[in-house]
Enzyme design. Structure first.
Site, PDB file in Angstrom:
ATOM      1  N   SER A  19      16.026 -53.608  23.318  1.00 26.52           N
ATOM      2  CA  SER A  19      16.649 -54.916  23.143  1.00 26.52           C
ATOM      3  C   SER A  19      16.723 -55.664  24.469  1.00 26.52           C
ATOM      4  O   SER A  19      16.995 -56.836  24.509  1.00 26.52           O
ATOM      5  CB  SER A  19      18.045 -54.762  22.549  1.00 26.52           C
ATOM      6  OG  SER A  19      18.857 -54.005  23.401  1.00 26.52           O
ATOM      7  N   CYS A  20      16.462 -54.948  25.565  1.00 30.29           N
ATOM      8  CA  CYS A  20      16.513 -55.581  26.886  1.00 30.29           C
ATOM      9  C   CYS A  20      15.271 -56.419  27.132  1.00 30.29           C
ATOM     10  O   CYS A  20      14.390 -56.001  27.886  1.00 30.29           O
ATOM     11  CB  CYS A  20      16.582 -54.540  27.986  1.00 30.29           C
ATOM     12  SG  CYS A  20      17.855 -53.336  27.771  1.00 30.29           S
ATOM     13  N   VAL A  21      15.147 -57.555  26.492  1.00 32.91           N
ATOM     14  CA  VAL A  21      13.970 -58.377  26.750  1.00 32.91           C
ATOM     15  C   VAL A  21      14.397 -59.634  27.491  1.00 32.91           C
ATOM     16  O   VAL A  21      15.348 -60.254  27.090  1.00 32.91           O
ATOM     17  CB  VAL A  21      13.250 -58.749  25.459  1.00 32.91           C
ATOM     18  CG1 VAL A  21      12.012 -59.581  25.776  1.00 32.91           C
ATOM     19  CG2 VAL A  21      12.844 -57.507  24.722  1.00 32.91           C
TER      20      VAL A  21
ATOM     21  N   THR B 213      14.983 -57.859  32.918  1.00 27.48           N
ATOM     22  CA  THR B 213      14.592 -56.509  32.513  1.00 27.48           C
ATOM     23  C   THR B 213      13.262 -56.057  33.087  1.00 27.48           C
ATOM     24  O   THR B 213      13.069 -54.895  33.365  1.00 27.48           O
ATOM     25  CB  THR B 213      14.461 -56.435  30.990  1.00 27.48           C
ATOM     26  OG1 THR B 213      13.723 -57.567  30.559  1.00 27.48           O
ATOM     27  CG2 THR B 213      15.818 -56.427  30.358  1.00 27.48           C
TER      28      THR B 213
END
Lengths: 103, 411
Positions: free
Chosen positions: A101-103, B198
């Site tokens: 989910s870390c985009v 990220t």
């Protein structure tokens, strides 16, 4: 690609030490990774780890909130089991990639 | 007569309505679009409102202006989807049958999900900048503010437009500098991520910019609650941070209608095939934009690129052909970095943002992962393109799938 040896088995890892092939994982390997991170695996740890593996291998994304809703642990307890960066740490020990989910 | 029903008339739903109405015969296909709100927000513009760069009228237009003729528009709240009956039920119990359903119901902020966030400091010392009300209230607050500690905090992932809070930090730095109070403001960027971004190369570039602008990063921070009495936020591991101003990115969730229909995940996003954009469960349901659980950014550019793929696949589906168009998760984000400059990232599911030029190799005019005036102009021009080309579903000079041309992997 980098490799690492855990319990006499060679596994593929990325530059942060995450397994790149979840099928190479075993509970014994999890114990070793946990030890490197200063964690002694308990049945509760394993329950969380199995939940994460099940979700991720189904192609679902894992988040703090989904673990909170899992009924296994709440977020506070997750921090106690996997200190400082619980989600990342739990994923690392579970042999899956960093939370997507870390985009 | 057959029915295509589109749920949501935001960026994704509007583009799909325009593309499909143009392509499909009116005596064969009826297109129905359902939305609860009549105003279209140019969401990238909300970020500029707190700093008095854009006004309210710069970011809102009536949705009706962008729907083509020949589409039945219903303004109503949706009660639920009944996939087994191929129908949508509205709050007034009206049933609408579909042959093909397109879910484009987006995502929204849920400040009520963080304890204490909407208490007495809400819109008093705590503001969001993802809603028009929040952005305007924050503008009024900033006009009078004389300084102190400003926290920028992201509650959880995923959230809309992953670079927006960074842009907010950069624009705030410029705003306070020009106001002559930068030395009286501490800016802290508090994030659940392990860094500014990220992906490694973009993270390096953006962390560098934060440092240059004297903005402190506090990583790996998951907020549990707001302590209104002490004017602080508290994390799950009991780290308390005081603030005089909190700019918050609340938890994002998909529509409650998805939850009522029983077809979403924990955050009400619909499990979607990341390549074909078909629902994982129902073959006549397709999902586009923020409503889908795709592992890419929740951003307008993604919805726009995905619309070309979805359009092709829906035409194939209608003609019983295999779904051959494959989405790659392409995202393209202009990043405002303050003082008239900007950066640009272009990436997809598999390729992280790389340095180079865009869209033309060696020429640009835009610089990837670079901080240039031209990138800033790109962002400013984009508002015109959004209203006039993108929403009406016209061709843009950028391909839907990411291209490696102009990118440098070893730079």
């Amino acid at each position: 690609m980098a490799t690492k040896v855990y319990v006499n088995k060679e596994v593929n890892v990325n530059d942060e030490g995450f397994l790149t092939d979840p099928s190479q994982w075993s509970v014994d390997i999890a114990r070793e990774i946990a030890k490197e991170e200063g964690i002694l695996l308990t049945p509760k740890h394993l329950e969380v780890i199995n939940y994460i593996r099940e979700r991720v291998l189904k192609g679902e994304t894992i988040s703090m909130r989904s673990i909170n809703k899992s009924g296994i642990v709440n977020v506070k307890e997750l921090y106690e089991l996997f200190p400082n960066t619980p989600l990342k740490l739990a994923c690392k020990i579970a042999g899956v990639s960093k939370p997507a989910s870390c985009v | 007569m057959k029915n295509i029903v589109i749920l949501g008339g935001g960026t994704a739903g509007t583009i799909m309505a325009n593309k499909l109405r143009q392509a499909l015969e009116k005596d064969e296909w009826n297109i129905v679009l359902i939305d609860k709100e009549k105003t279209h927000y140019y969401q990238p513009g909300l970020l500029f409102i707190p700093f008095d760069i854009y006004k309210k009228q710069d970011v809102i237009k009536p949705k009706m202006n962008f729907f083509p003729s020949g589409v039945d528009v219903i303004f109503s709240e949706i009660e639920r989807i009944e996939p087994d009956m191929n129908q949508v039920v509205l709050v007034d119990d009206k049933h609408i049958k579909y042959d093909i359903l397109i879910i484009a119901s987006g995502t929204s902020i849920r400040p009520e999900q963080t304890p204490g966030l909407m208490d007495n400091l809400w819109y008093n010392k705590i503001f969001d900048f993802y809603s028009l009300e929040g952005a305007l209230a924050l503008r009024d607050f900033l006009r009078k503010w004389e300084g102190g500690t400003m926290l920028i905090n992201i509650v959880d992932l995923p959230y809309k437009c992953p670079v927006a809070p960074l842009e907010f930090a950069f624009l705030a730095d410029e705003y306070f500098t020009k106001k002559g109070i930068r030395d009286k403001v501490k800016i802290k960027y508090v994030t659940p991520l392990s860094g500014a971004f990220t992906k490694p190369r973009a993270n390096k570039m953006l962390s560098g910019l934060l440092e240059e602008k004297n903005i402190e990063i506090i990583p790996d921070y998951y907020i549990e609650r707001v302590d209104n009495e002490h004017s602080s936020i508290v994390s799950y591991d009991n780290r308390e941070l005081n603030f005089d101003l909190l700019a918050i990115v609340p938890l994002n969730m998909g529509s409650d209608m998805i939850e009522r229909s029983g077809i979403g995940d924990d955050l009400n996003y619909v499990p979607t095939n990341k390549s074909t954009l078909q629902s994982e469960k129902f073959e006549n349901i397709f999902v586009i934009g923020d409503a889908a659980n795709l592992p890419t950014s929740k951003a307008g550019s993604v919805a726009h690129f995905a619309s070309d793929i979805l359009f092709e696949n829906i035409l194939s589906f209608i003609e019983n052909r295999p779904l051959k168009a494959h989405f790659d998760g392409h995202a393209n984000c202009y990043i405002e970095t303050g003082f008239g400059k900007g950066s640009l990232i272009d990436f997809n599911y598999d390729t992280e943002p790389l340095p180079g030029t865009f869209p033309l190799p060696g020429i640009g005019p835009f610089g990837l992962l670079k901080n240039t005036k031209m990138n800033h102009y790109g962002k400013i021009m984009f508002r015109w393109m959004y209203w006039h080309l993108l929403l009406p579903g016209k061709e843009l000079p950028i391909e839907p799938l990411m291209s490696m041309a102009g990118k440098c992997e070893k730079c």
